[in-house]
Scaffold this active site. Structure first.
Site, PDB file in Angstrom:
ATOM      1  N   GLU A 118       1.808 -15.253  11.053  1.00  0.00           N
ATOM      2  CA  GLU A 118       2.941 -14.727  10.272  1.00  0.00           C
ATOM      3  C   GLU A 118       2.569 -13.343   9.758  1.00  0.00           C
ATOM      4  O   GLU A 118       1.393 -13.002   9.700  1.00  0.00           O
ATOM      5  CB  GLU A 118       3.183 -15.598   9.024  1.00  0.00           C
ATOM      6  CG  GLU A 118       3.628 -16.982   9.311  1.00  0.00           C
ATOM      7  CD  GLU A 118       3.584 -17.859   8.047  1.00  0.00           C
ATOM      8  OE1 GLU A 118       3.578 -17.328   6.922  1.00  0.00           O
ATOM      9  OE2 GLU A 118       3.536 -19.074   8.232  1.00  0.00           O
ATOM     10  N   LYS A 120       1.985 -10.744   6.739  1.00  0.00           N
ATOM     11  CA  LYS A 120       1.599 -10.866   5.335  1.00  0.00           C
ATOM     12  C   LYS A 120       2.478  -9.901   4.537  1.00  0.00           C
ATOM     13  O   LYS A 120       2.342  -8.683   4.651  1.00  0.00           O
ATOM     14  CB  LYS A 120       0.119 -10.523   5.154  1.00  0.00           C
ATOM     15  CG  LYS A 120      -0.385 -10.831   3.761  1.00  0.00           C
ATOM     16  CD  LYS A 120      -1.902 -10.748   3.707  1.00  0.00           C
ATOM     17  CE  LYS A 120      -2.472 -11.288   2.418  1.00  0.00           C
ATOM     18  NZ  LYS A 120      -1.938 -10.674   1.212  1.00  0.00           N
ATOM     19  N   ASP A 122       3.935  -7.877   1.481  1.00  0.00           N
ATOM     20  CA  ASP A 122       3.259  -7.280   0.334  1.00  0.00           C
ATOM     21  C   ASP A 122       4.138  -7.401  -0.905  1.00  0.00           C
ATOM     22  O   ASP A 122       4.859  -6.481  -1.269  1.00  0.00           O
ATOM     23  CB  ASP A 122       2.957  -5.810   0.644  1.00  0.00           C
ATOM     24  CG  ASP A 122       1.826  -5.306  -0.213  1.00  0.00           C
ATOM     25  OD1 ASP A 122       1.239  -6.110  -0.960  1.00  0.00           O
ATOM     26  OD2 ASP A 122       1.529  -4.105  -0.139  1.00  0.00           O
ATOM     27  N   LYS A 312      -6.220  -8.287   7.248  1.00  0.00           N
ATOM     28  CA  LYS A 312      -5.540  -7.134   6.645  1.00  0.00           C
ATOM     29  C   LYS A 312      -5.750  -5.906   7.523  1.00  0.00           C
ATOM     30  O   LYS A 312      -6.865  -5.626   7.967  1.00  0.00           O
ATOM     31  CB  LYS A 312      -6.087  -6.860   5.248  1.00  0.00           C
ATOM     32  CG  LYS A 312      -5.863  -8.029   4.307  1.00  0.00           C
ATOM     33  CD  LYS A 312      -4.979  -7.689   3.156  1.00  0.00           C
ATOM     34  CE  LYS A 312      -5.708  -7.101   1.994  1.00  0.00           C
ATOM     35  NZ  LYS A 312      -4.865  -6.916   0.827  1.00  0.00           N
ATOM     36  N   CYS A 406       6.204  31.209 -13.262  1.00  0.00           N
ATOM     37  CA  CYS A 406       7.013  30.287 -12.462  1.00  0.00           C
ATOM     38  C   CYS A 406       7.283  30.904 -11.090  1.00  0.00           C
ATOM     39  O   CYS A 406       7.736  32.051 -11.010  1.00  0.00           O
ATOM     40  CB  CYS A 406       8.332  30.009 -13.178  1.00  0.00           C
ATOM     41  SG  CYS A 406       9.473  29.072 -12.169  1.00  0.00           S
ATOM     42  N   CYS A 424       7.739  25.299 -16.626  1.00  0.00           N
ATOM     43  CA  CYS A 424       8.480  26.560 -16.732  1.00  0.00           C
ATOM     44  C   CYS A 424       9.460  26.371 -17.887  1.00  0.00           C
ATOM     45  O   CYS A 424      10.294  25.470 -17.842  1.00  0.00           O
ATOM     46  CB  CYS A 424       9.238  26.822 -15.428  1.00  0.00           C
ATOM     47  SG  CYS A 424      10.545  28.045 -15.659  1.00  0.00           S
TER      48      CYS A 424
END
Ligand code: IVH
Length: 665
Positions: A118, A120, A122, A312, A406, A424
């Site tokens: 299967e 995995k 997360d 993994k 800037c 800025c």
């Protein structure tokens, strides 16, 4: 009487219809209705349930919108421990695992050995308990033995069936996760400093929220990978996954029965690239012995079973050259260094840019222009520069110099106390900040002005046709027609989209203004507490800080924002343009009889559903919580009140009947 009978029939029909479309949308990914049509059905059901509260049941799809506030989740014991898996990054160890299982089974006289491979997922593991088909409990894994009862939050997940076929007690385990798209949308709606690093963190955080209505808005998903309690105890794992699908669960569908090591290796190799095309994140492959009856013979170590293993995938890394560093100016003025990389293929896409976050990060990495750098995608959607290949440092490296001014408007940069970023300070005039504000204003969760994209915003700001979001509503067709890539048709589309946006709610407008620290959830709280922007404008800092979930930093930021003359001028422009500066749904004036009171319901009430009773309390200034403590204010005890009543009596908390509760309302 006939009324309620007719209503009951219609309610049953609507529920079937809604759950069918839910399944088509969330499990099969083949929707037949538009969102608006779906919402219309749900709206009809909710209206009927409001009219006939006796018809509300815990498996009604109306319960998915949430609404309960839980102060503390109760601890629950798992039927059997929720073990985790032993992990490996090595294919050789997968082979060892396979051979070990084979040897152990041979001792039992078994020579065939099918494994199920299967993906995995997360996310976050949960356990669901169904009694006679009804979802009665959803719990987190916790320490494996004991978890938190988060049923109210689990009910909001559309791919978790609220009712299934079956009798007795069934347990389903699986993973709650957030699809990449839903994750991005959630993050987009949050102030920058509150964004989640990856979908797994966002899921874990969301499952623990105390306000289930907020959980409902987070759009999480569920895949099942474990089923226990069926009468045929010898049913192999593969068939159980099929059965889960028949029962209405999603399994992700990408599992496979593998008869030997070669098939396992092929599965792992296939998904190592293919997984990037999935709409959610996976970080490996899980191998499980198909013969459930033989699992017990193999047993488990303290933490993980011997009949399964997780392979993994290694973090995806690539090495490339840092060509340059540019400095981007955000809509709130913060300066972010961005690495411009020699384009390189990584985890299914070409990467040519990566954020370096701030100057501290540049120093931490010790990175220089022209360096060779390692970039990595691990769980996170966006790749990160993780280190410099110092041994390969070329001779022509250059230091990265923080600009003093800037890069967009040349204003000297400033650093705020306690913050890592430079800013800025030219809020009003800096073109980058203006562009950022316009794009945020037009974004999906804000005013949702689809035709206002980046290319157009760039032009509108460059030729100074638009300086703030109020100017958008003054645009005329002739001004737009002659812009690059525009023409009459696009100009009209934009004007129409702007026109439609005038009717967006005050809550959306408040979020769309882009006030620092005000994400969607805060905007919602604020617009509930202050039905118009004029009232909010006048609110003092201390007063704002009493609104739920608004702390002193947020309160100060709101006050500073509204104190700016330019903002007051902008609000006038928006008002003249016909935008909704106050909420049209005026909340009925009710008393504040429950102000400051925490209320707990136990047992069933005759005249109200839990949800209705909770709403009545909240409207009157109270809070509804799930679990009782010495500090609780009031317990409302209905029929068959349970252990909470005993605890209330023990703690000496005031207990009232339904009739007394009504009197208090
Ligand atoms: S089976 C004893 N199957 O990985 C077996 N777990 O380290 C228990 N996970 O806590 C889990 N995808 O959160 C299983 N297809 C899958 C899975 C999976 C993800 C997670 C789950 C579990 C952790 C185990």
């Amino acid at each position: 009487m006939t009324d309620i009978i007719q209503a009951a029939e219609r309610v049953a029909q609507l529920r079937r219809e809604i759950e069918r479309h839910n399944h088509l949308y969330y499990v099969e990914a083949k929707p037949e209705l538009s969102d608006v049509e779906f919402d219309r059905l749900l709206g009809q059901l909710m209206a009927l349930e409001r009219q006939f509260p006796d018809l509300v049941t815990p498996d009604s799809p109306s319960q998915r919108v949430g609404g309960t506030i839980t102060k503390e989740f109760e601890s629950v014991l798992h039927r059997e421990p929720m073990l985790s898996l032993s992990n490996t990054y090595s294919l050789a160890e997968v082979e060892e695992f396979y051979n070990r299982v084979k040897k152990l089974l041979a001792l039992e006289g078994v020579d065939e050995q099918k494994m199920v491979a299967e993906l995995k997922f997360d996310g976050v593991a949960i356990s669901l308990l169904y009694r006679d088909g009804l979802l009665v409990r959803g719990a987190t894994r916790g320490d494996g033995v004991q978890g938190d009862d988060i049923t109210v939050n689990i009910r909001t997940i559309s791919s978790v069936p609220l009712r299934i076929d079956g009798t007795g007690e069934l347990e389903v385990r699986g993973e709650v996760f957030m699809r990449k798209e839903d994750f991005e949308q959630l993050n987009e709606s949050r102030p920058e400093e509150e964004r989640f690093a990856n979908p797994r963190n966002a899921t874990a955080g969301s499952l623990k929220l105390q306000d289930s209505a907020e959980v409902a808005r987070r759009n999480m998903s569920f895949v099942a990978y474990y089923l226990k309690g069926i009468s045929d105890e010898s049913m192999p794992h593969f068939s159980r996954l099929k059965l889960l699908e028949t029962l209405g669960f999603s399994t992700g569908e990408h599992y496979q029965s593998c008869g030997d090591l070669k098939e396992i290796g092929d599965f792992i190799a296939y998904w190592s690239e293919e997984r990037w095309k999935l709409p959610y994140e996976t970080d490996g492959v899980v191998l499980k012995l198909d013969a459930v009856t033989l699992r017990d013979k193999l047993g488990a170590t303290a933490k993980s079973p011997r009949w399964a293993i997780a392979y993994k995938y290694p973090a995806q890394q690539a090495i490339t050259a840092l060509n340059a560093v540019i400095f981007q100016v955000g809509r709130l003025g913060s300066i972010t260094p961005v690495a411009e990389l020699e384009p390189v293929l990584l985890a299914g896409s070409t990467v040519s840019r990566s954020t370096l976050h701030n100057f501290d990060e540049i120093e931490r990495l010790g990175i220089m222009i022209h360096d060779r750098v390692v970039i990595e995608k691990s769980g996170e959607v966006i790749p990160k520069v993780i280190s410099v290949v110092v041994e390969e440092r070329p001779l022509d490296v250059l230091s990265i110099v923080l600009p003093l001014n800037c890069p967009e408007c040349a204003m000297p940069l400033v650093k705020l106390e306690g913050e890592v970023s430079y800013y800025c300070p030219n809020e009003e005039e800096c073109p980058a900040q203006i562009r950022g504000r316009l794009l945020h204003f037009a974004s999906r969760n804000a005013m949702d002005i689809k035709s206002l994209g980046k290319a157009l915003v760039d032009q509108l700001v460059a030729i100074k046709l638009v300086k703030d979001v109020g100017d958008l509503y003054l645009l005329q067709e002739p001004q737009l027609e002659n812009l690059e890539r525009m023409g009459r048709k696009s100009a009209r589309n934009l004007l129409r989209a702007l026109d439609e946006s005038r009717s967006r709610s005050c809550e959306r407008l408040l979020y769309a203004l882009g006030i620092r620290h005000v994400g969607r959830a805060t905007a919602r709280e604020l617009s509930q507490a202050y039905p118009s922007l004029d009232l909010l404008l006048k609110a003092r800092e201390e007063e704002l800080a009493t609104v739920p979930d608004i702390g002193s930093v947020v309160a100060r930021s709101i006050c500073d924002y509204f104190a700016r003359p330019s903002v007051q001028h902008l609000l006038e422009k928006l008002r003249d343009a016909g935008l909704q500066l106050s909420s049209s749904e005026v909340t009925p004036q009710v008393n504040r009889n429950f102000a400051g009171l925490t209320v707990i319901f136990t047992g069933s009430l005759d005249r109200y559903t839990r949800q209705q009773a909770s709403e009545l309390v909240v409207e009157r200034g109270g809070r509804v919580v799930e679990s009782i403590s010495k500090k609780s204010g009031l317990v409302v005890a209905g029929q068959e009140a349970g252990s909470k009543l005993d605890k209330a009596l023990k703690f000496g908390v005031r207990v009232v009947s339904e009739a007394e509760f009504e009197g208090m309302l």
